[in-house]
Design a protein around this motif. Structure first.
Motif, PDB file in Angstrom:
ATOM      1  N   ALA A   1      16.150  -5.639  -5.690  1.00  0.00           N
ATOM      2  CA  ALA A   1      15.146  -5.776  -6.743  1.00  0.00           C
ATOM      3  C   ALA A   1      14.831  -4.412  -7.340  1.00  0.00           C
ATOM      4  O   ALA A   1      14.555  -3.443  -6.617  1.00  0.00           O
ATOM      5  N   VAL A   2      14.894  -4.333  -8.670  1.00  0.00           N
ATOM      6  CA  VAL A   2      14.466  -3.141  -9.392  1.00  0.00           C
ATOM      7  C   VAL A   2      12.943  -3.173  -9.471  1.00  0.00           C
ATOM      8  O   VAL A   2      12.346  -4.223  -9.720  1.00  0.00           O
ATOM      9  N   VAL A   3      12.303  -2.014  -9.240  1.00  0.00           N
ATOM     10  CA  VAL A   3      10.842  -1.966  -9.246  1.00  0.00           C
ATOM     11  C   VAL A   3      10.346  -0.881 -10.190  1.00  0.00           C
ATOM     12  O   VAL A   3      11.032   0.111 -10.441  1.00  0.00           O
ATOM     13  N   ALA A   4       9.149  -1.086 -10.699  1.00  0.00           N
ATOM     14  CA  ALA A   4       8.511  -0.138 -11.602  1.00  0.00           C
ATOM     15  C   ALA A   4       7.598   0.797 -10.814  1.00  0.00           C
ATOM     16  O   ALA A   4       7.232   0.525  -9.672  1.00  0.00           O
ATOM     17  N   ALA A   5       7.224   1.905 -11.460  1.00  0.00           N
ATOM     18  CA  ALA A   5       6.412   2.927 -10.804  1.00  0.00           C
ATOM     19  C   ALA A   5       5.079   3.098 -11.502  1.00  0.00           C
ATOM     20  O   ALA A   5       4.882   2.676 -12.651  1.00  0.00           O
TER      21      ALA A   5
ATOM     22  N   LEU B   1       5.249   3.575  -6.225  1.00  0.00           N
ATOM     23  CA  LEU B   1       5.632   2.257  -6.707  1.00  0.00           C
ATOM     24  C   LEU B   1       4.397   1.386  -6.923  1.00  0.00           C
ATOM     25  O   LEU B   1       3.444   1.436  -6.155  1.00  0.00           O
ATOM     26  N   ARG B   2       4.425   0.582  -7.981  1.00  0.00           N
ATOM     27  CA  ARG B   2       3.309  -0.314  -8.258  1.00  0.00           C
ATOM     28  C   ARG B   2       3.244  -1.386  -7.184  1.00  0.00           C
ATOM     29  O   ARG B   2       4.208  -2.103  -6.935  1.00  0.00           O
ATOM     30  N   GLY B   3       2.061  -1.484  -6.527  1.00  0.00           N
ATOM     31  CA  GLY B   3       1.932  -2.367  -5.384  1.00  0.00           C
ATOM     32  C   GLY B   3       2.575  -1.753  -4.158  1.00  0.00           C
ATOM     33  O   GLY B   3       3.133  -2.454  -3.314  1.00  0.00           O
ATOM     34  N   SER B   4       2.498  -0.437  -4.029  1.00  0.00           N
ATOM     35  CA  SER B   4       3.333   0.314  -3.099  1.00  0.00           C
ATOM     36  C   SER B   4       3.130  -0.037  -1.633  1.00  0.00           C
ATOM     37  O   SER B   4       4.087  -0.040  -0.869  1.00  0.00           O
ATOM     38  N   SER B   5       1.917  -0.340  -1.205  1.00  0.00           N
ATOM     39  CA  SER B   5       1.727  -0.592   0.224  1.00  0.00           C
ATOM     40  C   SER B   5       2.525  -1.801   0.687  1.00  0.00           C
ATOM     41  O   SER B   5       3.202  -1.762   1.713  1.00  0.00           O
TER      42      SER B   5
ATOM     43  N   VAL C   1      -1.466  -5.367  -8.355  1.00  0.00           N
ATOM     44  CA  VAL C   1      -1.115  -5.051  -6.977  1.00  0.00           C
ATOM     45  C   VAL C   1      -1.014  -6.326  -6.149  1.00  0.00           C
ATOM     46  O   VAL C   1      -0.070  -6.502  -5.362  1.00  0.00           O
ATOM     47  N   GLU C   2      -1.942  -7.247  -6.340  1.00  0.00           N
ATOM     48  CA  GLU C   2      -1.899  -8.507  -5.601  1.00  0.00           C
ATOM     49  C   GLU C   2      -0.706  -9.349  -6.020  1.00  0.00           C
ATOM     50  O   GLU C   2      -0.062  -9.995  -5.188  1.00  0.00           O
ATOM     51  N   ARG C   3      -0.390  -9.339  -7.308  1.00  0.00           N
ATOM     52  CA  ARG C   3       0.788 -10.073  -7.770  1.00  0.00           C
ATOM     53  C   ARG C   3       2.067  -9.478  -7.183  1.00  0.00           C
ATOM     54  O   ARG C   3       2.946 -10.208  -6.731  1.00  0.00           O
TER      55      ARG C   3
ATOM     56  N   GLY D   1      12.808   4.113 -10.008  1.00  0.00           N
ATOM     57  CA  GLY D   1      13.132   5.271 -10.823  1.00  0.00           C
ATOM     58  C   GLY D   1      12.443   5.150 -12.166  1.00  0.00           C
ATOM     59  O   GLY D   1      12.084   4.054 -12.596  1.00  0.00           O
ATOM     60  N   ALA D   2      12.249   6.274 -12.816  1.00  0.00           N
ATOM     61  CA  ALA D   2      11.600   6.271 -14.127  1.00  0.00           C
ATOM     62  C   ALA D   2      12.503   5.601 -15.156  1.00  0.00           C
ATOM     63  O   ALA D   2      13.701   5.415 -14.940  1.00  0.00           O
TER      64      ALA D   2
END
Length: 331
Positions: free
Chosen positions: A223-227, A243-247, A200-202, A55-56
């Motif tokens: 886990a909370v994730v950033a976008a 999402l960052r690193g979405s795949s 993305v790799e991290r 979420g933002a």
């Protein structure tokens, strides 16, 4: 869990032993306390599962996560919260405001009142500081009842990696005799020692590690994730691909939950023809079940925001209005 080879027959034997021993399915589930959500995701957070919450900024991701922690701790189970952004005292304030707010029929409870009491220069016990805050003393007693089961680790992006997370989990397990619910706030800040510079790799390394961890400890990891920045535009509905690193996040996660402001994602005709509804929509958050290996996905639930009390109202319902991904206008 280890790397030894096993058979389905051996697994069946272990399952039968569990059933004979009276260890029911409920022991494998950690209810979130949010009506509407638990039935959709199979009864709650499931052992060995990785749940992502997106979420933002300002939409209440930490509030939601802390509320889940409080539900689990109140049920008698331990919780381990890895806080990369918030001081432990801030979490205490949220918990106390939640407890007081749930019993506040007169709508007088305010998180700011708790903060002012904590920040006051007066000396003396906490009870004296809170004496003038509505509902505070009862809230303090409620929090104290489960406080020793809710562990907070002040995590940093320069020191707290997956190995440190696992070590702290083992400490809590040893201290309580039970594997805790694990909450990571937030995923992209977990340290990857000697890891790639590319985010993305991290993120891929972290989410894969958290998924392995959940399976190894037989407990849920939330886990909370950033976008990505494009998802933060007004009127844009966040989806899994934002999402960052979405795949990797989309592949590894068992459940993906996304918070949105209802006003930002409801179809335009609901705003144009009913201005009263338009204002009402601002008071609600939409929690979308974007992915769900344990039940339905594509489900949109709504919860009333009570951020002045550091909480969401836990009574939820499915959204009746039409939601859209992108509005072509802003205010």
């Amino acid at each position: 869990m280890n790397d030894e080879l096993s058979t389905i027959g051996a697994t069946l034997t272990l399952t039968e032993d569990r059933m004979r021993g009276g260890r029911h399915t409920s022991e494998r589930l950690w209810p979130t306390g949010f009506d509407g959500l638990d039935p959709v995701i199979g009864g709650g957070l499931r052992q060995g599962s990785l749940v992502l919450l997106a979420g933002a900024q300002g939409l209440g991701k930490t509030t939601f996560a802390v509320q889940v922690c409080r539900t689990v701790a109140r049920s008698g189970r331990p919780v381990l919260y890895f806080s990369y952004e918030h001081d432990a005292e801030d979490l205490v304030l949220k918990l106390m405001a939640m407890e007081a707010g749930e019993r506040d029929d007169a709508h007088q409870v305010r998180l700011t009142a708790f903060r002012e009491a904590f920040d006051a220069t007066d000396t003396g016990p906490i009870e004296e500081r809170l004496a003038g805050v509505p509902g505070a003393l009862r809230a303090l007693a409620e929090v104290r009842a489960y406080a020793e089961r809710l562990f907070v680790h002040r995590s940093t992006g320069s020191r707290t990696d997956l190995a440190a997370i696992r070590a702290r989990i083992d400490e809590v397990h040893e201290a309580t005799g039970t594997v805790p619910l694990v909450v990571v706030d937030y995923l992209q800040k977990v340290l990857v020692p000697g890891g790639p510079a590319d985010e993305v790799e991290r993120s891929t390394a972290i989410v894969e590690g958290l998924k392995d961890l959940a399976i190894d400890i037989s407990a849920p990891v939330l886990a909370v994730v950033a976008a990505e920045k494009e998802a933060l535009r007004s009127g844009t509905r966040m989806r899994t691909h934002h999402l960052r690193g979405s795949s990797a996040l989309a592949y590894e996660a068992d459940v993906i939950l996304v918070l949105s402001n209802k006003f930002d994602v409801v179809a335009r005709h609901h705003l144009t023809y009913d201005l009263g509804n338009a204002e009402r929509f601002r008071q609600w958050a939409v929690l979308s079940v974007e992915k769900n290996r344990f039940g339905r996905d594509g489900v949109d639930l709504e919860y009333r925001k009570r951020f002045e009390q550091g909480r969401f109202e836990s009574e939820g319902r499915e959204v009746a209005e039409q939601l859209i991904d992108d509005r072509i206008f802003t205010e």
